[in-house]
Write a protein that holds these residues in place. Structure first.
Motif, short mmCIF file in Angstrom:
data_model
loop_
_atom_site.label_atom_id
_atom_site.label_comp_id
_atom_site.label_asym_id
_atom_site.label_seq_id
_atom_site.Cartn_x
_atom_site.Cartn_y
_atom_site.Cartn_z
N PHE A 161 0.84 -1.20 0.00
CA PHE A 161 0.00 0.00 0.00
C PHE A 161 0.87 1.25 0.00
CE2 PHE A 161 -3.29 2.92 1.62
CZ PHE A 161 -4.35 2.53 0.84
N LEU A 162 2.00 1.20 0.75
CA LEU A 162 2.88 2.35 0.83
C LEU A 162 3.63 2.58 -0.48
CD1 LEU A 162 4.31 2.16 4.46
CD2 LEU A 162 2.27 3.32 3.63
N GLU A 163 3.99 1.48 -1.17
CA GLU A 163 4.65 1.64 -2.47
C GLU A 163 3.72 2.33 -3.46
OE1 GLU A 163 7.76 -1.86 -3.40
OE2 GLU A 163 5.80 -2.58 -2.74
N MET A 164 2.44 2.01 -3.36
CA MET A 164 1.46 2.66 -4.23
C MET A 164 1.46 4.17 -3.95
SD MET A 164 -2.02 3.78 -4.17
CE MET A 164 -2.67 2.99 -2.72
N PHE A 165 1.60 4.54 -2.67
CA PHE A 165 1.71 5.96 -2.31
C PHE A 165 3.01 6.57 -2.85
CE2 PHE A 165 -1.40 8.11 0.39
CZ PHE A 165 -2.37 7.12 0.49
N CYS B 242 10.19 1.05 8.89
CA CYS B 242 10.81 -0.25 8.59
C CYS B 242 10.17 -0.95 7.39
CB CYS B 242 10.75 -1.16 9.81
SG CYS B 242 9.12 -1.88 10.12
N ARG B 243 8.92 -0.70 7.17
CA ARG B 243 8.15 -1.34 6.09
C ARG B 243 8.18 -2.87 6.18
NH1 ARG B 243 7.26 2.27 0.82
NH2 ARG B 243 7.33 4.30 1.84
N GLU B 244 8.39 -3.39 7.40
CA GLU B 244 8.25 -4.85 7.56
C GLU B 244 7.37 -5.20 8.77
OE1 GLU B 244 12.76 -5.38 9.45
OE2 GLU B 244 12.28 -6.17 7.47
N GLY B 245 6.56 -4.23 9.16
CA GLY B 245 5.51 -4.54 10.15
C GLY B 245 5.96 -4.63 11.58
N ILE B 246 7.14 -4.07 11.92
CA ILE B 246 7.59 -4.19 13.30
C ILE B 246 7.89 -2.86 13.99
CG2 ILE B 246 8.51 -6.55 13.12
CD1 ILE B 246 11.29 -5.27 12.72
N CYS B 247 7.87 -1.75 13.25
CA CYS B 247 8.29 -0.51 13.91
C CYS B 247 7.11 0.29 14.44
CB CYS B 247 9.13 0.35 12.96
SG CYS B 247 8.20 1.20 11.69
N GLY B 248 5.96 0.12 13.87
CA GLY B 248 4.77 0.83 14.36
C GLY B 248 4.68 2.27 13.87
N THR C 175 -0.13 -1.27 7.85
CA THR C 175 -0.35 -0.70 6.51
C THR C 175 0.77 -1.11 5.54
OG1 THR C 175 -1.50 1.17 7.47
CG2 THR C 175 -0.66 1.46 5.24
N CYS C 176 2.02 -1.14 6.05
CA CYS C 176 3.15 -1.43 5.16
C CYS C 176 3.11 -2.88 4.67
CB CYS C 176 4.47 -1.14 5.87
SG CYS C 176 4.74 -2.13 7.36
N GLN C 177 2.44 -3.74 5.39
CA GLN C 177 2.36 -5.15 4.99
C GLN C 177 1.06 -5.45 4.23
OE1 GLN C 177 4.96 -7.69 5.73
NE2 GLN C 177 5.84 -5.64 5.63
N LEU C 178 0.31 -4.40 3.97
CA LEU C 178 -0.93 -4.55 3.19
C LEU C 178 -0.57 -4.41 1.72
CD1 LEU C 178 -4.12 -4.50 3.09
CD2 LEU C 178 -3.92 -2.01 3.27
#
Lengths: 250, 259
Positions: A33-37, A58-64, A83-86
């Protein structure tokens, strides 16, 4: 895929914001989803439009860090995912997606989709820590902790402090966050020295920040990307109430 | 006592007060229902009317009833205050919002307000009239040998100073009791279909309020446990949100359709 985005644009904290519509074409279903942004922002730059500000790290779902309210749900339609893992495969070609920032008086919008979550930092600073002795690390088996207990503490420690609980709660309550932070330490012997003060101070700071009260609707746990359980809130209630009664400070 | 005020005015403390008063009101619901089941007795209201005298004269019950009124008002206005504070925590809402919580848990305040309106109507229908208006009196003559009770309505203008006039005539073998006929007032009120509907709808509000409210109170008090929480949840749903509201709703329906 072709997607229509309705994104909250707001110049700064004091400006009045509004939803603006952007068409994004040739979206790969494998994009996050973030890459689309990112793709949209690159295009906006070439069109001389200010790119959309959003939080990510981080874009790997661990930083919040990422925080988007997507089609009426924090972190979008999937369960237990940030969101980053969506990925865009969770949407259909031609979909209209509404993206808003977290809404809470304690999380003021800084710009567009970026909100100020330092209220969480102040809550942590008020008691979300343990006293640690200096010197060599002690032997791991000096502190025997049952597996069940360790698992519960770990499940609470999985909280990444993203604020989805606040965003989802109709009262913008931070109880799930605070309860996870109190629980992870209350369940372990290392948390014992500051146990009472921690519960009292963190709840006091949470209230001072202007979060709402918990009405046990369960929206927070349902939307939490780390699936933090409501049991933690009951534990925080116990910790706070027993600390209020037992703590010798008048 | 500074710590106590601080505790009870914290976000958790405020909810603890809601939970404790709410659970007290749940026990009231049980007692009130059991007492009012006497409306279903076909004894010309003898059991119900003498029970009404007992409930309004026995000192312990009187104290408890005033505590009850106070706690109802506290629960209502404290709830309104908490709701107001919670609204302030989100001044700007979402354009699109899919709620992942139950509609009952999100509607506690509006259901509570409906119940407050209901209580005003209910209290003025019966409590106010019983205490402050002229009610018809009824005379029960009990045959002490057979236990049979004959019911005689007193003249319209009849009134007495005592709430319950009781005299035994040993020679005749009878006991005479004269009391206010609240039973008749209840029966008359529930001939009005609009009032019956309002009462039945209000019991839906009780049900929806307690589906969430009962179990939520335990969670707020920190009382959750893998073994007992499912039990509490079921107790809240089956007893407090289903059985008890049905019991109450049966009363206006009984008088409207069967009396």
């Amino acid at each position: 895929m072709n997607i229509t985005l309705k994104v909250w644009r707001q110049k700064n904290q004091n400006a009045k914001g509004a939803l603006e519509t952007y068409k994004v074409s040739d979206v790969s279903p494998d994009m996050s989803f973030l890459e689309m942004f990112d793709v949209l922002n690159e295009r906006l730059v070439t069109e001389d439009i200010e790119p959309i500000a959003f939080d990510h790290d981080c874009r790997e779902g661990i930083c919040g860090t990422c925080s988007m309210y997507i089609n009426g749900r924090p972190h979008g339609p999937l369960e237990g995912v940030t969101t980053c893992q969506l990925h865009m495969r969770s949407f259909k070609d031609g979909d209209t997606i509404v993206v808003e920032p977290w809404r809470a008086s304690a999380f003021p919008v800084i710009k567009d989709l970026v909100v100020d979550r330092t209220a969480f930092d102040r809550i942590i600073a008020s008691g979300g820590f343990v006293s640690v002795n200096t010197g060599n690390a002690q032997d791991a088996n000096n502190l025997p902790i049952g597996k069940d207990q360790a698992d519960k503490a770990f499940a609470a420690a999985a909280c990444i402090g993203c604020g989805a609980c606040v965003a989802a709660c109709k009262n913008a309550s931070a109880m799930l966050f605070v309860s996870a932070k109190v629980s992870q330490l209350a369940l372990l012997p290392q948390g014992e020295p500051e146990r009472e003060k921690r519960a009292l101070n963190m709840v006091a700071q949470m209230d001072a920040e202007g979060f709402g009260a918990c009405t046990n609707t369960g929206a927070c746990a349902a939307e939490c990307p780390k699936e933090i359980s409501l049991d933690n809130i009951a534990r925080l209630n116990r910790e706070f109430l027993s600390a209020s009664v037992a703590n010798p400070e008048v | 006592m500074g710590w106590l005020t601080k505790t009870l005015t914290s976000s958790i403390g405020k909810k603890v007060l809601m939970a404790l008063t709410g659970l007290f009101l749940c026990t009231f619901l049980v007692v009130h229902l059991i007492g009012n089941l006497q409306l279903f007795k076909s004894d010309g209201g003898y059991a119900f009317n003498t029970y009404a005298v007992f409930m309004t004269t026995f000192p312990v019950i009187k104290v408890v009833s005033y505590v009850n009124y106070a706690l109802i008002l506290f629960h209502a206005f404290w709830g309104i205050y908490i709701t107001y504070k919670n609204r302030q925590a989100r001044p700007v809402g979402y354009a699109v919002n899919k709620n992942s919580s139950s509609i009952f848990s999100r509607s506690m305040a509006i259901l509570g307000l409906i119940l407050l309106v209901y209580l005003v109507v209910h209290m003025s229908d019966f409590w106010y009239r019983y205490h402050y208006e002229h009610l018809p009196y009824v005379k029960y003559t009990e045959n002490l040998t057979t236990g049979d009770i004959t019911t005689t309505a007193m003249d319209e203008g009849y009134t007495q100073v005592v709430k319950k006039f009781e005299i035994s005539d040993v020679a005749a073998g009878t006991k005479t009791i004269i009391v206010k006929d609240l039973y008749k007032v209840v029966g008359y009120a529930f001939q009005n279909i609009l009032l019956v509907l309002f009462y039945v709808l209000a019991m839906f509000a009780v049900s929806f309020h307690l589906i969430h409210g009962f179990q939520s109170a335990f969670q707020t008090l920190g009382l959750n446990h893998p073994k007992y929480s499912p039990l509490i949840k079921n107790l809240g749903i089956w007893i407090f949100a289903i059985l008890i509201p049905i019991g109450y709703a049966a009363m206006p329906l009984y008088f409207y359709f069967l009396k």
